[in-house]
Design a protein around this motif. Sequence first.
Motif, PDB file in Angstrom:
ATOM      1  N   ASP A   1       5.718 -13.690  -6.658  1.00 45.68           N
ATOM      2  CA  ASP A   1       4.489 -14.090  -5.970  1.00 45.68           C
ATOM      3  C   ASP A   1       4.534 -13.699  -4.501  1.00 45.68           C
ATOM      4  OD1 ASP A   1       3.625 -15.181  -8.352  1.00 45.68           O
ATOM      5  OD2 ASP A   1       4.035 -17.268  -7.769  1.00 45.68           O
ATOM      6  N   LEU A   2       5.677 -13.914  -3.853  1.00 46.37           N
ATOM      7  CA  LEU A   2       5.823 -13.534  -2.443  1.00 46.37           C
ATOM      8  C   LEU A   2       5.645 -12.035  -2.273  1.00 46.37           C
ATOM      9  CD1 LEU A   2       6.596 -14.107   0.529  1.00 46.37           C
ATOM     10  CD2 LEU A   2       8.971 -13.711  -0.160  1.00 46.37           C
ATOM     11  N   GLU A   3       6.324 -11.259  -3.098  1.00 46.53           N
ATOM     12  CA  GLU A   3       6.216  -9.807  -2.974  1.00 46.53           C
ATOM     13  C   GLU A   3       4.792  -9.326  -3.212  1.00 46.53           C
ATOM     14  OE1 GLU A   3       9.207  -8.195  -5.570  1.00 46.53           O
ATOM     15  OE2 GLU A   3      10.836  -8.874  -4.267  1.00 46.53           O
ATOM     16  N   ASP A   4       4.085  -9.939  -4.165  1.00 45.16           N
ATOM     17  CA  ASP A   4       2.696  -9.564  -4.417  1.00 45.16           C
ATOM     18  C   ASP A   4       1.801  -9.902  -3.228  1.00 45.16           C
ATOM     19  OD1 ASP A   4       3.352  -8.574  -6.895  1.00 45.16           O
ATOM     20  OD2 ASP A   4       2.713 -10.378  -7.994  1.00 45.16           O
ATOM     21  N   MET A   5       1.985 -11.116  -2.673  1.00 45.95           N
ATOM     22  CA  MET A   5       1.173 -11.515  -1.511  1.00 45.95           C
ATOM     23  C   MET A   5       1.448 -10.605  -0.318  1.00 45.95           C
ATOM     24  SD  MET A   5      -0.935 -14.144  -1.663  1.00 45.95           S
ATOM     25  CE  MET A   5      -0.915 -14.998  -0.110  1.00 45.95           C
ATOM     26  N   VAL A   6       2.703 -10.294  -0.073  1.00 50.16           N
ATOM     27  CA  VAL A   6       3.045  -9.415   1.045  1.00 50.16           C
ATOM     28  C   VAL A   6       2.455  -8.029   0.815  1.00 50.16           C
ATOM     29  CG1 VAL A   6       4.942  -8.262   2.240  1.00 50.16           C
ATOM     30  CG2 VAL A   6       5.107 -10.698   1.726  1.00 50.16           C
ATOM     31  N   ARG A   7       2.588  -7.509  -0.414  1.00 46.38           N
ATOM     32  CA  ARG A   7       2.025  -6.188  -0.717  1.00 46.38           C
ATOM     33  C   ARG A   7       0.525  -6.153  -0.470  1.00 46.38           C
ATOM     34  NH1 ARG A   7      -0.596  -4.849  -4.881  1.00 46.38           N
ATOM     35  NH2 ARG A   7       0.170  -6.582  -6.133  1.00 46.38           N
TER      36      ARG A   7
ATOM     37  N   ILE B   1       7.460  -2.347   6.387  1.00 54.33           N
ATOM     38  CA  ILE B   1       7.595  -2.875   5.023  1.00 54.33           C
ATOM     39  C   ILE B   1       7.077  -1.865   4.010  1.00 54.33           C
ATOM     40  CG2 ILE B   1       6.699  -4.626   3.429  1.00 54.33           C
ATOM     41  CD1 ILE B   1       6.896  -6.622   5.789  1.00 54.33           C
ATOM     42  N   ALA B   2       5.929  -1.256   4.315  1.00 55.00           N
ATOM     43  CA  ALA B   2       5.350  -0.274   3.386  1.00 55.00           C
ATOM     44  C   ALA B   2       6.197   1.001   3.319  1.00 55.00           C
ATOM     45  CB  ALA B   2       3.923   0.067   3.801  1.00 55.00           C
ATOM     46  N   ALA B   3       6.664   1.471   4.456  1.00 54.39           N
ATOM     47  CA  ALA B   3       7.426   2.721   4.487  1.00 54.39           C
ATOM     48  C   ALA B   3       8.766   2.590   3.774  1.00 54.39           C
ATOM     49  CB  ALA B   3       7.640   3.169   5.932  1.00 54.39           C
ATOM     50  N   GLN B   4       9.402   1.445   3.925  1.00 48.82           N
ATOM     51  CA  GLN B   4      10.722   1.259   3.325  1.00 48.82           C
ATOM     52  C   GLN B   4      10.657   0.621   1.938  1.00 48.82           C
ATOM     53  OE1 GLN B   4      13.062  -0.891   6.199  1.00 48.82           O
ATOM     54  NE2 GLN B   4      12.539   0.534   7.844  1.00 48.82           N
ATOM     55  N   GLY B   5       9.468   0.237   1.511  1.00 44.97           N
ATOM     56  CA  GLY B   5       9.320  -0.381   0.189  1.00 44.97           C
ATOM     57  C   GLY B   5      10.167  -1.629   0.042  1.00 44.97           C
ATOM     58  N   MET B   6      10.147  -2.473   1.052  1.00 47.52           N
ATOM     59  CA  MET B   6      11.014  -3.659   1.058  1.00 47.52           C
ATOM     60  C   MET B   6      10.645  -4.633  -0.049  1.00 47.52           C
ATOM     61  SD  MET B   6      11.350  -4.599   5.038  1.00 47.52           S
ATOM     62  CE  MET B   6      11.822  -3.388   6.243  1.00 47.52           C
TER      63      MET B   6
ATOM     64  N   ASN C   1      -1.328  -8.143   1.472  1.00 49.13           N
ATOM     65  CA  ASN C   1      -1.663  -8.296   2.892  1.00 49.13           C
ATOM     66  C   ASN C   1      -1.211  -7.113   3.729  1.00 49.13           C
ATOM     67  OD1 ASN C   1      -3.127 -10.784   3.101  1.00 49.13           O
ATOM     68  ND2 ASN C   1      -1.260 -11.781   2.419  1.00 49.13           N
ATOM     69  N   VAL C   2      -0.088  -6.514   3.378  1.00 51.44           N
ATOM     70  CA  VAL C   2       0.354  -5.311   4.092  1.00 51.44           C
ATOM     71  C   VAL C   2      -0.637  -4.182   3.859  1.00 51.44           C
ATOM     72  CG1 VAL C   2       2.100  -3.478   3.995  1.00 51.44           C
ATOM     73  CG2 VAL C   2       2.804  -5.844   4.295  1.00 51.44           C
ATOM     74  N   ASN C   3      -1.052  -3.990   2.623  1.00 56.12           N
ATOM     75  CA  ASN C   3      -2.043  -2.945   2.335  1.00 56.12           C
ATOM     76  C   ASN C   3      -3.360  -3.207   3.057  1.00 56.12           C
ATOM     77  OD1 ASN C   3      -0.261  -1.539   0.741  1.00 56.12           O
ATOM     78  ND2 ASN C   3      -0.981  -2.456  -1.170  1.00 56.12           N
ATOM     79  N   ARG C   4      -3.766  -4.463   3.120  1.00 53.05           N
ATOM     80  CA  ARG C   4      -4.999  -4.828   3.819  1.00 53.05           C
ATOM     81  C   ARG C   4      -4.884  -4.530   5.310  1.00 53.05           C
ATOM     82  NH1 ARG C   4      -6.588  -9.211   6.591  1.00 53.05           N
ATOM     83  NH2 ARG C   4      -4.695 -10.326   6.102  1.00 53.05           N
ATOM     84  N   LEU C   5      -3.780  -4.957   5.922  1.00 52.20           N
ATOM     85  CA  LEU C   5      -3.571  -4.700   7.354  1.00 52.20           C
ATOM     86  C   LEU C   5      -3.534  -3.206   7.653  1.00 52.20           C
ATOM     87  CD1 LEU C   5      -0.868  -7.325   8.401  1.00 52.20           C
ATOM     88  CD2 LEU C   5      -3.173  -7.126   9.309  1.00 52.20           C
ATOM     89  N   LEU C   6      -2.825  -2.464   6.840  1.00 50.35           N
ATOM     90  CA  LEU C   6      -2.711  -1.029   7.086  1.00 50.35           C
ATOM     91  C   LEU C   6      -4.035  -0.312   6.872  1.00 50.35           C
ATOM     92  CD1 LEU C   6       0.813  -0.257   5.614  1.00 50.35           C
ATOM     93  CD2 LEU C   6       0.143  -0.648   7.996  1.00 50.35           C
ATOM     94  N   PHE C   7      -4.829  -0.751   5.900  1.00 53.86           N
ATOM     95  CA  PHE C   7      -6.149  -0.158   5.689  1.00 53.86           C
ATOM     96  C   PHE C   7      -7.034  -0.396   6.912  1.00 53.86           C
ATOM     97  CE2 PHE C   7     -10.579  -0.507   4.326  1.00 53.86           C
ATOM     98  CZ  PHE C   7     -10.766   0.764   3.797  1.00 53.86           C
ATOM     99  N   ILE C   8      -7.043  -1.627   7.394  1.00 49.36           N
ATOM    100  CA  ILE C   8      -7.846  -1.940   8.588  1.00 49.36           C
ATOM    101  C   ILE C   8      -7.358  -1.129   9.779  1.00 49.36           C
ATOM    102  CG2 ILE C   8      -8.399  -3.758  10.256  1.00 49.36           C
ATOM    103  CD1 ILE C   8      -8.333  -5.726   7.853  1.00 49.36           C
ATOM    104  N   ALA C   9      -6.051  -1.037   9.959  1.00 43.49           N
ATOM    105  CA  ALA C   9      -5.499  -0.286  11.085  1.00 43.49           C
ATOM    106  C   ALA C   9      -5.822   1.198  10.976  1.00 43.49           C
ATOM    107  CB  ALA C   9      -3.990  -0.486  11.161  1.00 43.49           C
ATOM    108  N   ASP C  10      -5.738   1.748   9.781  1.00 41.14           N
ATOM    109  CA  ASP C  10      -6.001   3.178   9.605  1.00 41.14           C
ATOM    110  C   ASP C  10      -7.480   3.517   9.741  1.00 41.14           C
ATOM    111  OD1 ASP C  10      -3.320   3.607   9.235  1.00 41.14           O
ATOM    112  OD2 ASP C  10      -3.430   3.607   7.038  1.00 41.14           O
TER     113      ASP C  10
END
Length: 176
Positions: free
Chosen positions: A58-64, A128-133, A66-75
């Motif tokens: 669940d943690l990994e899914d939530m982080v994934r 987190i996205a680049a290293q696939g943590m 939110n990370v994708n959301r943040l990066l989309f907004i930033a890009d």
Amino acid sequence: MHDLYTTVFEIIDMRSFSNLWYWLGLAAVWSTRSHWVLGVPFDMVARAQRYGGQSETDLEDMVRINVNRLLFIADVSGLWLIAIGCMALSVLAVLGFWYTVEFAQALFLILFPLSIVGLLSIFTARAIAAQGMHGETLRRRIVAHRRVTQVIGMISIFVTAMWGMYVNLDVGPYGI
């Protein structure tokens, strides 16, 4: 009616740094910001650490998410957000510290450190996205991000408290 307004404004001090609501709001902002790390509640990290299994997934899914959301907004709109944010902070800084508008000072002292944490969140999301943590590495990165956010919050609260005391002692109890 004029006396009623005068009485109300004497009882409820409308200046920022001598207003209890400002300090409660400041505490709530930093408490919330350090609890929600990258949009994920920190108790999920502790639960994943303690129980593993589905909590970890669940943690990994939530982080994934939110990370994708943040990066989309930033890009997509990051440059515009930075430009508008810098403009707003500049306006607040000039109004607050050049023209001595106390409300602008109060907003600047909340928003400037939050903007630093926002940029830090983008950098952490990219890492987190680049290293696939995942797993322990992901949890350690989130904990490190939270600690840095808490340090920025402590410094921000300290600086705001010092500035607020200075303003209150310099201006006096009734703004005269």
